[in-house]
Design a protein around this motif. Structure first.
Motif, PDB file in Angstrom:
ATOM      1  N   HIS A  56       0.845  -1.198   0.000  1.00 12.78           N
ATOM      2  CA  HIS A  56       0.000   0.000   0.000  1.00 12.78           C
ATOM      3  C   HIS A  56       0.882   1.251   0.000  1.00 12.78           C
ATOM      4  N   GLY A  57       0.581   2.177  -0.902  1.00 13.89           N
ATOM      5  CA  GLY A  57       1.329   3.428  -0.956  1.00 13.89           C
ATOM      6  C   GLY A  57       1.241   4.200   0.346  1.00 13.89           C
ATOM      7  N   GLY A  58       0.099   4.129   1.013  1.00 18.02           N
ATOM      8  CA  GLY A  58      -0.062   4.792   2.305  1.00 18.02           C
ATOM      9  C   GLY A  58       0.821   4.177   3.372  1.00 18.02           C
ATOM     10  N   ALA A  59       1.028   2.859   3.280  1.00 21.20           N
ATOM     11  CA  ALA A  59       1.937   2.192   4.222  1.00 21.20           C
ATOM     12  C   ALA A  59       3.363   2.679   3.994  1.00 21.20           C
ATOM     13  N   SER A  60       3.731   2.837   2.731  1.00 19.99           N
ATOM     14  CA  SER A  60       5.070   3.351   2.414  1.00 19.99           C
ATOM     15  C   SER A  60       5.248   4.757   2.977  1.00 19.99           C
ATOM     16  N   LEU A  61       4.244   5.610   2.802  1.00 13.97           N
ATOM     17  CA  LEU A  61       4.345   6.965   3.342  1.00 13.97           C
ATOM     18  C   LEU A  61       4.388   6.955   4.861  1.00 13.97           C
ATOM     19  N   ALA A  62       3.557   6.134   5.483  1.00 13.23           N
ATOM     20  CA  ALA A  62       3.529   6.094   6.949  1.00 13.23           C
ATOM     21  C   ALA A  62       4.870   5.642   7.519  1.00 13.23           C
ATOM     22  N   VAL A  63       5.421   4.560   6.982  1.00 10.11           N
ATOM     23  CA  VAL A  63       6.695   4.066   7.508  1.00 10.11           C
ATOM     24  C   VAL A  63       7.841   5.003   7.136  1.00 10.11           C
ATOM     25  N   GLY A  64       7.797   5.579   5.946  1.00  7.05           N
ATOM     26  CA  GLY A  64       8.845   6.527   5.544  1.00  7.05           C
ATOM     27  C   GLY A  64       8.841   7.779   6.395  1.00  7.05           C
ATOM     28  N   GLU A  65       7.655   8.284   6.701  1.00 11.14           N
ATOM     29  CA  GLU A  65       7.561   9.465   7.559  1.00 11.14           C
ATOM     30  C   GLU A  65       8.046   9.138   8.969  1.00 11.14           C
ATOM     31  N   ALA A  66       7.695   7.965   9.469  1.00 15.02           N
ATOM     32  CA  ALA A  66       8.140   7.568  10.808  1.00 15.02           C
ATOM     33  C   ALA A  66       9.661   7.501  10.873  1.00 15.02           C
ATOM     34  N   VAL A  67      10.285   6.806   9.933  1.00 16.22           N
ATOM     35  CA  VAL A  67      11.735   6.624   9.966  1.00 16.22           C
ATOM     36  C   VAL A  67      12.453   7.961   9.769  1.00 16.22           C
ATOM     37  N   GLY A  68      11.967   8.785   8.852  1.00 16.39           N
ATOM     38  CA  GLY A  68      12.562  10.108   8.651  1.00 16.39           C
ATOM     39  C   GLY A  68      12.408  11.005   9.869  1.00 16.39           C
ATOM     40  N   SER A  69      11.262  10.923  10.527  1.00 16.58           N
ATOM     41  CA  SER A  69      11.040  11.721  11.739  1.00 16.58           C
ATOM     42  C   SER A  69      11.917  11.236  12.875  1.00 16.58           C
ATOM     43  N   TRP A  70      12.084   9.917  13.013  1.00 16.13           N
ATOM     44  CA  TRP A  70      12.967   9.390  14.055  1.00 16.13           C
ATOM     45  C   TRP A  70      14.377   9.928  13.858  1.00 16.13           C
ATOM     46  N   CYS A 130      10.371   3.296  -3.361  1.00 13.52           N
ATOM     47  CA  CYS A 130       9.813   4.610  -3.051  1.00 13.52           C
ATOM     48  C   CYS A 130      10.925   5.510  -2.537  1.00 13.52           C
ATOM     49  N   THR A 131      10.866   6.782  -2.907  1.00 13.36           N
ATOM     50  CA  THR A 131      11.779   7.799  -2.390  1.00 13.36           C
ATOM     51  C   THR A 131      10.937   8.870  -1.720  1.00 13.36           C
ATOM     52  N   LEU A 132      11.244   9.150  -0.468  1.00 18.19           N
ATOM     53  CA  LEU A 132      10.549  10.208   0.267  1.00 18.19           C
ATOM     54  C   LEU A 132      11.534  11.293   0.651  1.00 18.19           C
ATOM     55  N   ARG A 133      11.012  12.492   0.822  1.00 18.70           N
ATOM     56  CA  ARG A 133      11.779  13.587   1.413  1.00 18.70           C
ATOM     57  C   ARG A 133      10.924  14.160   2.522  1.00 18.70           C
ATOM     58  N   ILE A 134      11.509  14.304   3.712  1.00 15.22           N
ATOM     59  CA  ILE A 134      10.765  14.835   4.847  1.00 15.22           C
ATOM     60  C   ILE A 134      11.550  15.972   5.480  1.00 15.22           C
ATOM     61  N   THR A 135      10.835  17.039   5.818  1.00 15.21           N
ATOM     62  CA  THR A 135      11.421  18.179   6.513  1.00 15.21           C
ATOM     63  C   THR A 135      10.768  18.289   7.876  1.00 15.21           C
ATOM     64  N   ASN A 136      11.603  18.465   8.901  1.00 10.08           N
ATOM     65  CA  ASN A 136      11.127  18.611  10.276  1.00 10.08           C
ATOM     66  C   ASN A 136      11.599  19.936  10.844  1.00 10.08           C
ATOM     67  N   LEU A 137      10.750  20.545  11.651  1.00 11.90           N
ATOM     68  CA  LEU A 137      11.068  21.766  12.379  1.00 11.90           C
ATOM     69  C   LEU A 137      11.574  21.362  13.755  1.00 11.90           C
ATOM     70  N   LEU A 138      12.696  21.919  14.176  1.00 12.61           N
ATOM     71  CA  LEU A 138      13.248  21.635  15.490  1.00 12.61           C
ATOM     72  C   LEU A 138      12.786  22.713  16.464  1.00 12.61           C
ATOM     73  N   ARG A 139      12.268  22.261  17.605  1.00  7.34           N
ATOM     74  CA  ARG A 139      11.734  23.165  18.622  1.00  7.34           C
ATOM     75  C   ARG A 139      12.278  22.818  19.984  1.00  7.34           C
ATOM     76  N   LYS A 140      12.217  23.786  20.891  1.00  5.27           N
ATOM     77  CA  LYS A 140      12.614  23.512  22.272  1.00  5.27           C
ATOM     78  C   LYS A 140      11.724  22.409  22.816  1.00  5.27           C
ATOM     79  N   HIS A 141      12.319  21.523  23.593  1.00  2.52           N
ATOM     80  CA  HIS A 141      11.582  20.406  24.170  1.00  2.52           C
ATOM     81  C   HIS A 141      10.679  20.934  25.284  1.00  2.52           C
ATOM     82  N   LYS A 142       9.375  20.644  25.189  1.00  3.80           N
ATOM     83  CA  LYS A 142       8.430  21.054  26.231  1.00  3.80           C
ATOM     84  C   LYS A 142       8.137  19.858  27.109  1.00  3.80           C
ATOM     85  N   HIS A 143       8.403  19.965  28.380  1.00  5.68           N
ATOM     86  CA  HIS A 143       8.214  18.856  29.309  1.00  5.68           C
ATOM     87  C   HIS A 143       6.812  18.818  29.846  1.00  5.68           C
TER      88      HIS A 143
END
Length: 143
Positions: A56-70, A130-143
């Motif tokens: 499933h293409g959605g599975a590819s996006l979900a796992v790709g986004e997870a790994v890129g975010s990690w 599949c090739t994904l590109r993901i951009t993340n914003l880095l923010r101060k950690h809120k506890h």
């Protein structure tokens, strides 16, 4: 990972350790490698197919986004920050009907405010699915 500061960071922050989310567990994701330079995971095709029997293409996006975010969160943790996804795009090159796929995230840009990672999903023969590109914003950690 040790409690010592990573060699690439002048600060004394411990690297974040990947924890699977509920969807990751349901999809059968397994972590093979985790560092600022590279995050590698696998996922079975079985259980992640659409009605025509293809990965499933959605599975590819979900796992790709997870790994890129990690990968982004690991980098962010070297500065005591967290990462939140702000953009993801993907191109599907081919599909798979069986076996397992490997998901590899490598940095394109590791900044103090933004990160961008390329995420490749390949089959057991090493062919790019599949090739994904993901951009993340880095923010101060809120506890």
């Amino acid at each position: 990972m040790s409690d010592a500061a990573p060699h690439h960071s002048p600060t004394e922050h411990e690297l974040w350790k990947i924890t699977l989310g509920e969807l990751d567990e349901k999809m059968g994701v397994r972590i093979l490698e985790e560092s600022v330079e590279r995050v590698v995971a696998t996922m079975p095709v079985e259980g992640n197919r659409q009605s025509f029997g293809l990965l499933h293409g959605g599975a590819s996006l979900a796992v790709g986004e997870a790994v890129g975010s990690w990968a982004a969160v690991i980098h962010a943790s070297t500065m005591g920050k967290m990462a939140v996804g702000i953009d993801v795009s993907a191109t599907h090159h081919r599909s798979a009907r069986e076996g397992q796929v490997t998901i590899t995230a490598t940095p394109i840009h590791l900044g103090g405010t933004l990160t961008t990672h390329e995420v490749l999903i390949t089959n057991e023969a090493g062919q790019r699915l599949c090739t994904l590109r993901i951009t993340n914003l880095l923010r101060k950690h809120k506890h």
